[in-house]
Design a protein around this motif. Structure first.
Motif: not given
Length: 395
Positions: A14, A18-19, A29, A33-34, A49, A51
């Protein structure tokens, strides 16, 4: 997918900041945000996924072509394996048993039962499975044997034909995955036997989410003349007739749905109180000269995506303006919206504007939604998709 899935999993990292939402329990998600890893995975892939520092946030299924690009099934590094899926199925089954819903209910309600993108409805000795995402499709080879072992159903239908799948960029298909479907499937509710089509009807064939609202409507319909618009296979119409409504006029534009509704009316000895009419609801209301003491509106979702929100709101306002013009003084209007993108405050604004346009002041008597077999995550309020209002009109 293999079971258990191989390690290490493809990693979705991410962007900074965004975490936080995921750490609060949100299961989605979004693609914006990636930071890295999304474009390298195939639709339906199981991913890890993390952080921005590489800390594990959860394991989910991914689709690089969808705005909701990952749906989390577990936290940390817990694998999506047969043990997890069986545990979730058992937990969902136990909750429904506690609710004492009989043999017809929503067994799994997607994110609300921590099985994102998956709907499972129980219809007596049959089950309809509705995978909504590429990830849910990939889980079916593991999930279906578990489901069959737990429930011992006589038949299982897989309905991979929801319009939601278009947002995932995946195709549609329907199959009988287990057993033999009876020639005339029936769902039982409140002593009424409803014919339904698990292969082609809307959703999984019957609107289980409206169970409690149908019960309320039936109590209000006794002795009254009722208009039921968008009646589909007659859920509200038959409930009203069985409760002693003087007359029920039920309108829908689907000939197959009306045929099932009429068949159910005859089988339950209610045909004398029911009149089914094939028509567009808007055209019916525009041509009508009668006023009804009871009107029920249960339209399909007018808003399929956020970009069509304004168009859908216009449609809802027009529908309610027309319906209020045909509601008798002091009459009751029950109205539902299953549009995911229309929240309750906006729905109430729609009704308020329609009331002004029609010159019919209304008061709100009750607000409800889907039954308890459609659980909602507090962190994901948009999953409370069904809004149902009970209104009374002044003179």
């Amino acid at each position: 997918m293999s079971d258990p899935h191989p390690t290490p999993l493809p990693e979705i990292r991410l962007r900074p900041g965004e975490a936080r939402r995921l750490k609060l329990g949100h299961p989605w998600v979004f693609s914006n945000e990636v930071a890295t890893g999304l474009q390298e995975v195939a639709p339906g892939a199981v991913v890890q996924v993390v952080d921005p520092r590489g800390g594990p946030l959860g394991v989910g299924t991914a689709n690089p072509h969808s705005l909701i690009c990952v749906r989390l099934f577990s936290r940390g590094r817990h694998p999506i394996d047969a043990q997890l899926l069986e545990g979730r199925l058992r937990q969902a089954q136990a909750v429904r048993a506690t609710l004492e819903l009989g043999d017809t209910y929503r067994w799994v309600h997607g994110e609300g039962d921590r099985l994102p993108g998956l709907v499972i409805d129980r219809y007596g000795d049959g089950v309809v499975v509705q995978p909504l995402t590429a990830g849910a499709d990939g889980l079916l080879p593991t999930l279906l044997p578990l489901l069959i072992a737990l429930a011992a159903p006589a038949w299982v239908v897989v309905r991979a034909d929801s319009p939601v799948r278009d947002l995932e960029g995946i195709g549609s298909w329907v199959e009988i995955a287990h057993g033999t479907l009876p020639p005339a499937p029936v769902v039982h509710e409140q002593g009424i036997a409803y014919r339904f089509d698990p292969l082609a009807g809307q959703k999984t064939g019957f609107f289980l989410d409206q169970r409690d609202n149908r019960t309320r409507w039936a109590k209000l319909a006794a002795g009254e003349r009722c208009l039921d618009l968008f009646c589909h296979t007659g859920g509200f119409a038959l409930a009203a007739a069985a409760a002693g409504a003087a007359e029920v006029v039920a309108v829908d534009r689907s000939e197959p749905a009306l045929a099932l509704a009429a068949e159910s009316g005859a089988a339950n000895h209610l045909a004398s109180r029911l009149r089914f009419e094939r028509s567009d609801a808007f055209a019916f209301l525009e041509a009508a000269t009668t006023r009804w003491p009871r009107i029920n509106l249960d339209p399909p979702a007018f808003i399929k995506s956020r970009k069509r929100l304004r168009e859908g709101i216009t449609g809802y306002e027009r529908l309610h303006t027309l319906a209020l013009a045909r509601l008798a003084p002091g009459g009751l209007l029950m109205t539902s919206s299953c549009s995911h993108h229309l929240d309750l405050p906006t729905f109430l604004q729609v009704v308020a504007r329609a009331s002004a346009h029609a010159g019919r002041p209304v008061r709100l008597l009750a607000v409800s939604g889907a039954g308890p077999d459609h659980p909602v995550l507090p962190v994901l309020p948009e999953s409370a998709y069904l809004k149902c209002l009970l209104l009374q009109a002044d003179g």
